[in-house]
Design a protein around this motif. Structure first.
Motif, PDB file in Angstrom:
ATOM      1  N   LEU A   1       2.861  -2.029 -10.467  1.00  0.00           N
ATOM      2  CA  LEU A   1       1.414  -1.779 -10.561  1.00  0.00           C
ATOM      3  C   LEU A   1       0.882  -1.271  -9.221  1.00  0.00           C
ATOM      4  CD1 LEU A   1       0.371  -4.879 -12.692  1.00  0.00           C
ATOM      5  CD2 LEU A   1       0.218  -2.484 -13.383  1.00  0.00           C
ATOM      6  N   LEU A   2       1.407  -1.812  -8.128  1.00  0.00           N
ATOM      7  CA  LEU A   2       0.981  -1.364  -6.798  1.00  0.00           C
ATOM      8  C   LEU A   2       1.269   0.112  -6.588  1.00  0.00           C
ATOM      9  CD1 LEU A   2       1.844  -4.096  -4.179  1.00  0.00           C
ATOM     10  CD2 LEU A   2      -0.258  -2.776  -4.334  1.00  0.00           C
TER      11      LEU A   2
ATOM     12  N   ASP B   1      -7.873  -5.804  -8.265  1.00  0.00           N
ATOM     13  CA  ASP B   1      -7.974  -6.277  -6.895  1.00  0.00           C
ATOM     14  C   ASP B   1      -6.780  -5.835  -6.053  1.00  0.00           C
ATOM     15  OD1 ASP B   1      -9.808  -7.805  -5.357  1.00  0.00           O
ATOM     16  OD2 ASP B   1      -8.249  -9.342  -5.137  1.00  0.00           O
ATOM     17  N   VAL B   2      -5.598  -5.916  -6.638  1.00  0.00           N
ATOM     18  CA  VAL B   2      -4.397  -5.581  -5.874  1.00  0.00           C
ATOM     19  C   VAL B   2      -4.430  -4.097  -5.497  1.00  0.00           C
ATOM     20  CG1 VAL B   2      -2.646  -4.836  -7.556  1.00  0.00           C
ATOM     21  CG2 VAL B   2      -2.015  -6.433  -5.752  1.00  0.00           C
ATOM     22  N   LYS B   3      -4.961  -3.281  -6.425  1.00  0.00           N
ATOM     23  CA  LYS B   3      -5.054  -1.854  -6.118  1.00  0.00           C
ATOM     24  C   LYS B   3      -6.130  -1.596  -5.066  1.00  0.00           C
ATOM     25  CE  LYS B   3      -3.106   0.967  -7.389  1.00  0.00           C
ATOM     26  NZ  LYS B   3      -1.820   1.425  -6.796  1.00  0.00           N
TER      27      LYS B   3
ATOM     28  N   ALA C   1      -7.030  -9.398 -11.146  1.00  0.00           N
ATOM     29  CA  ALA C   1      -5.941  -9.389 -10.169  1.00  0.00           C
ATOM     30  C   ALA C   1      -5.323  -8.000 -10.074  1.00  0.00           C
ATOM     31  CB  ALA C   1      -4.880 -10.424 -10.552  1.00  0.00           C
TER      32      ALA C   1
ATOM     33  N   LEU D   1      -6.441 -12.023 -15.013  1.00  0.00           N
ATOM     34  CA  LEU D   1      -5.321 -11.089 -14.879  1.00  0.00           C
ATOM     35  C   LEU D   1      -5.839  -9.672 -14.636  1.00  0.00           C
ATOM     36  CD1 LEU D   1      -2.394 -10.192 -15.008  1.00  0.00           C
ATOM     37  CD2 LEU D   1      -2.532 -10.227 -17.508  1.00  0.00           C
TER      38      LEU D   1
ATOM     39  N   MET E   1       3.709 -15.960   0.924  1.00  0.00           N
ATOM     40  CA  MET E   1       4.747 -15.061   1.395  1.00  0.00           C
ATOM     41  C   MET E   1       4.225 -13.620   1.347  1.00  0.00           C
ATOM     42  SD  MET E   1       8.029 -16.266   2.085  1.00  0.00           S
ATOM     43  CE  MET E   1       9.146 -16.972   0.868  1.00  0.00           C
ATOM     44  N   TYR E   2       3.630 -13.250   0.208  1.00  0.00           N
ATOM     45  CA  TYR E   2       3.005 -11.936   0.096  1.00  0.00           C
ATOM     46  C   TYR E   2       1.536 -12.036   0.478  1.00  0.00           C
ATOM     47  CZ  TYR E   2       7.018 -10.239  -2.514  1.00  0.00           C
ATOM     48  OH  TYR E   2       8.265  -9.863  -2.879  1.00  0.00           O
ATOM     49  N   ALA E   3       0.921 -10.887   0.768  1.00  0.00           N
ATOM     50  CA  ALA E   3      -0.531 -10.844   0.973  1.00  0.00           C
ATOM     51  C   ALA E   3      -1.186 -11.450  -0.273  1.00  0.00           C
ATOM     52  CB  ALA E   3      -0.980  -9.403   1.199  1.00  0.00           C
ATOM     53  N   GLU E   4      -2.320 -12.094  -0.066  1.00  0.00           N
ATOM     54  CA  GLU E   4      -2.935 -12.903  -1.131  1.00  0.00           C
ATOM     55  C   GLU E   4      -3.155 -12.145  -2.448  1.00  0.00           C
ATOM     56  OE1 GLU E   4      -6.081 -14.341  -3.601  1.00  0.00           O
ATOM     57  OE2 GLU E   4      -6.418 -12.724  -2.134  1.00  0.00           O
ATOM     58  N   PRO E   5      -3.688 -10.913  -2.430  1.00  0.00           N
ATOM     59  CA  PRO E   5      -3.913 -10.246  -3.724  1.00  0.00           C
ATOM     60  C   PRO E   5      -2.610 -10.017  -4.491  1.00  0.00           C
ATOM     61  CG  PRO E   5      -5.036  -9.080  -1.934  1.00  0.00           C
ATOM     62  CD  PRO E   5      -4.128 -10.081  -1.284  1.00  0.00           C
ATOM     63  N   ILE E   6      -1.519  -9.774  -3.766  1.00  0.00           N
ATOM     64  CA  ILE E   6      -0.237  -9.543  -4.447  1.00  0.00           C
ATOM     65  C   ILE E   6       0.269 -10.848  -5.054  1.00  0.00           C
ATOM     66  CG2 ILE E   6       2.158  -8.796  -4.163  1.00  0.00           C
ATOM     67  CD1 ILE E   6       1.274  -7.132  -1.802  1.00  0.00           C
TER      68      ILE E   6
ATOM     69  N   ASP F   1      -2.821  -6.824   3.245  1.00  0.00           N
ATOM     70  CA  ASP F   1      -4.252  -6.663   2.985  1.00  0.00           C
ATOM     71  C   ASP F   1      -5.010  -6.414   4.292  1.00  0.00           C
ATOM     72  OD1 ASP F   1      -3.792  -9.191   3.897  1.00  0.00           O
ATOM     73  OD2 ASP F   1      -5.002 -10.219   2.389  1.00  0.00           O
TER      74      ASP F   1
ATOM     75  N   ARG G   1      -1.418 -13.394  -5.917  1.00  0.00           N
ATOM     76  CA  ARG G   1      -2.262 -13.804  -7.041  1.00  0.00           C
ATOM     77  C   ARG G   1      -1.868 -13.032  -8.306  1.00  0.00           C
ATOM     78  NH1 ARG G   1      -7.675 -12.575  -8.547  1.00  0.00           N
ATOM     79  NH2 ARG G   1      -7.990 -11.268  -6.710  1.00  0.00           N
ATOM     80  N   LEU G   2      -1.614 -11.732  -8.165  1.00  0.00           N
ATOM     81  CA  LEU G   2      -1.204 -10.924  -9.318  1.00  0.00           C
ATOM     82  C   LEU G   2       0.142 -11.415  -9.858  1.00  0.00           C
ATOM     83  CD1 LEU G   2      -1.560  -8.568 -11.255  1.00  0.00           C
ATOM     84  CD2 LEU G   2      -0.597  -7.058  -9.517  1.00  0.00           C
TER      85      LEU G   2
ATOM     86  N   PHE H   1       4.819  -5.025  -8.234  1.00  0.00           N
ATOM     87  CA  PHE H   1       5.072  -3.904  -7.325  1.00  0.00           C
ATOM     88  C   PHE H   1       5.025  -2.572  -8.059  1.00  0.00           C
ATOM     89  CE2 PHE H   1       6.150  -7.193  -4.384  1.00  0.00           C
ATOM     90  CZ  PHE H   1       5.685  -6.657  -3.182  1.00  0.00           C
TER      91      PHE H   1
ATOM     92  N   GLU I   1       1.641  -9.295   8.146  1.00  0.00           N
ATOM     93  CA  GLU I   1       1.766 -10.592   8.822  1.00  0.00           C
ATOM     94  C   GLU I   1       2.889 -10.618   9.845  1.00  0.00           C
ATOM     95  OE1 GLU I   1       3.318 -13.863   6.431  1.00  0.00           O
ATOM     96  OE2 GLU I   1       3.608 -12.480   4.748  1.00  0.00           O
TER      97      GLU I   1
ATOM     98  N   ARG J   1      -7.327  -3.793  -2.698  1.00  0.00           N
ATOM     99  CA  ARG J   1      -7.226  -4.463  -1.412  1.00  0.00           C
ATOM    100  C   ARG J   1      -5.886  -4.337  -0.712  1.00  0.00           C
ATOM    101  NH1 ARG J   1      -8.671 -10.377  -2.421  1.00  0.00           N
ATOM    102  NH2 ARG J   1      -7.886 -10.539  -0.301  1.00  0.00           N
ATOM    103  N   VAL J   2      -4.848  -3.963  -1.461  1.00  0.00           N
ATOM    104  CA  VAL J   2      -3.540  -3.934  -0.810  1.00  0.00           C
ATOM    105  C   VAL J   2      -3.231  -2.524  -0.305  1.00  0.00           C
ATOM    106  CG1 VAL J   2      -1.068  -4.243  -1.136  1.00  0.00           C
ATOM    107  CG2 VAL J   2      -2.687  -5.890  -2.084  1.00  0.00           C
TER     108      VAL J   2
ATOM    109  N   GLU K   1      -0.424 -14.601 -11.786  1.00  0.00           N
ATOM    110  CA  GLU K   1      -1.060 -14.372 -13.091  1.00  0.00           C
ATOM    111  C   GLU K   1      -0.051 -13.769 -14.078  1.00  0.00           C
ATOM    112  OE1 GLU K   1      -3.922 -15.241 -14.304  1.00  0.00           O
ATOM    113  OE2 GLU K   1      -4.808 -16.038 -12.456  1.00  0.00           O
ATOM    114  N   LEU K   2       0.767 -12.834 -13.597  1.00  0.00           N
ATOM    115  CA  LEU K   2       1.754 -12.197 -14.476  1.00  0.00           C
ATOM    116  C   LEU K   2       2.805 -13.202 -14.927  1.00  0.00           C
ATOM    117  CD1 LEU K   2       2.226  -8.828 -12.547  1.00  0.00           C
ATOM    118  CD2 LEU K   2       1.268  -9.083 -14.843  1.00  0.00           C
TER     119      LEU K   2
END
Lengths: 203, 203
Positions: B31-32, A48-50, A45, A42, B1-6, A64, B8-9, B29, A69, A52-53, B12-13
């Motif tokens: 956290l993003l 990583d999200v911060k 993740a 967790l 549907m979302y970019a992979e890092p999103i 990413d 995955r987060l 979102f 897409e 790579r996104v 996990e959440l």
């Protein structure tokens, strides 16, 4: 009351939206019981999200890569742009399977009360995308405004209608049918699909 | 549907207790949108809590040292042990300001349905703490069983009563007054304080 690392985790969790002190405590103790690997996943993740996104260079969806897409996908209808407030709205619209054009994410809504004006949203970038002369192959023929069906969303839609209409581009709004006061992100597929097919021109 | 890092987060959440897919998406979102520093603080807190928090050697409360704050505190009454299921129960009891003895955390409850027997809890360690002969200065004079007022908690209390009673130690149970079927952790201070002062001996 708790050992410092636990209290710090509870405090950080309680800052998240929709998580009160009690559920922050519950989540913290759940994390304590996880293996170090599971808890680490967790934490990774989040980092990583911060890292790579980013936002798509064209439509400001989360991505990413430089282009998201939908902007990368050549099979989509490039003459339509659906304007949404936030990236999760795109996921909701995709679930309807009734739209295969492009998107544009405003990153919010106009709200004088919150001090958010048009210049705080990605509106200038949207106008830039509408610059191809009408009739040319890359011209956008329709902009569907899919902002939330609440006061701020309606105000944003009206503003965009007045701005884009004079450019010779058709501007439409999702049909009523969406429950007013609600959040587009949480609409069910059927309602949202109906609203999409019954969209109406902004006067 | 979302970019992979999103995605995955979000996944996990969504594994956390009390967080469904929708709130996982909302938190992701959020956290993003945070600064990298702010998101990093949450990730650090998760890693840190796993690295630094352990169970107290004596009572199995959570602690960042070998002994928890209550076991370390010489001003507390060392002739009483209050037995709870989980560490947050200690915080709830401390809020009543009606107890200043020691604690013992079982780390759960007896539940034949879930396959949890007495040997899965910290009961052997509790008996070890009761070994000082009655009358000696370090003898425990009372064990207050403060397990949850539901079926599993009651069963655990009955089991402990039958086990500890014959050792010549007084065993008490929190008074009724707690709403049955509830969770001790979420009881208000007044109710819990009343239950504590009206505790009764297990027959």
């Amino acid at each position: 009351m708790y050992a410092e690392p636990i209290q710090r985790l509870i405090d950080e969790l309680a800052r998240l939206p929709g998580i009160g002190p009690k559920s922050a405590q519950r989540v913290a103790f759940h994390l304590l019981k996880l293996s170090e690997d599971d808890a680490g996943r967790l934490a990774d993740a989040i980092v990583d999200v911060k890292a790579r996104v980013r936002l798509c260079d064209v439509c400001f969806n989360v991505s990413d890569q430089e282009l998201c897409e939908y902007c990368r996908d050549d099979r989509r209808d490039r003459t339509m742009i659906c304007v949404v407030q936030e990236p999760p709205d795109i996921v909701a619209l995709e679930r309807t399977r009734e739209y295969d054009g492009l998107y544009h994410v405003l990153q919010g809504h106009i709200s004088p009360i919150e001090g958010i004006g048009p210049e705080d949203l990605r509106i200038a970038e949207l106008l830039e995308r509408l610059k191809a002369p009408p009739g040319s192959p890359e011209a956008i023929q329709e902009v569907i405004v899919a902002t939330n069906p609440n006061i701020e969303g309606e105000a944003t839609a009206m503003y965009l209608g007045r701005l884009i209409g004079p450019l010779g581009v058709k501007v439409t709004r999702l049909a009523s049918g969406l429950p007013v006061g609600g959040d587009l992100e949480y609409a069910d597929e059927v309602t949202l699909g109906r609203a999409l097919s019954g969209r109406r021109r902004i006067q």
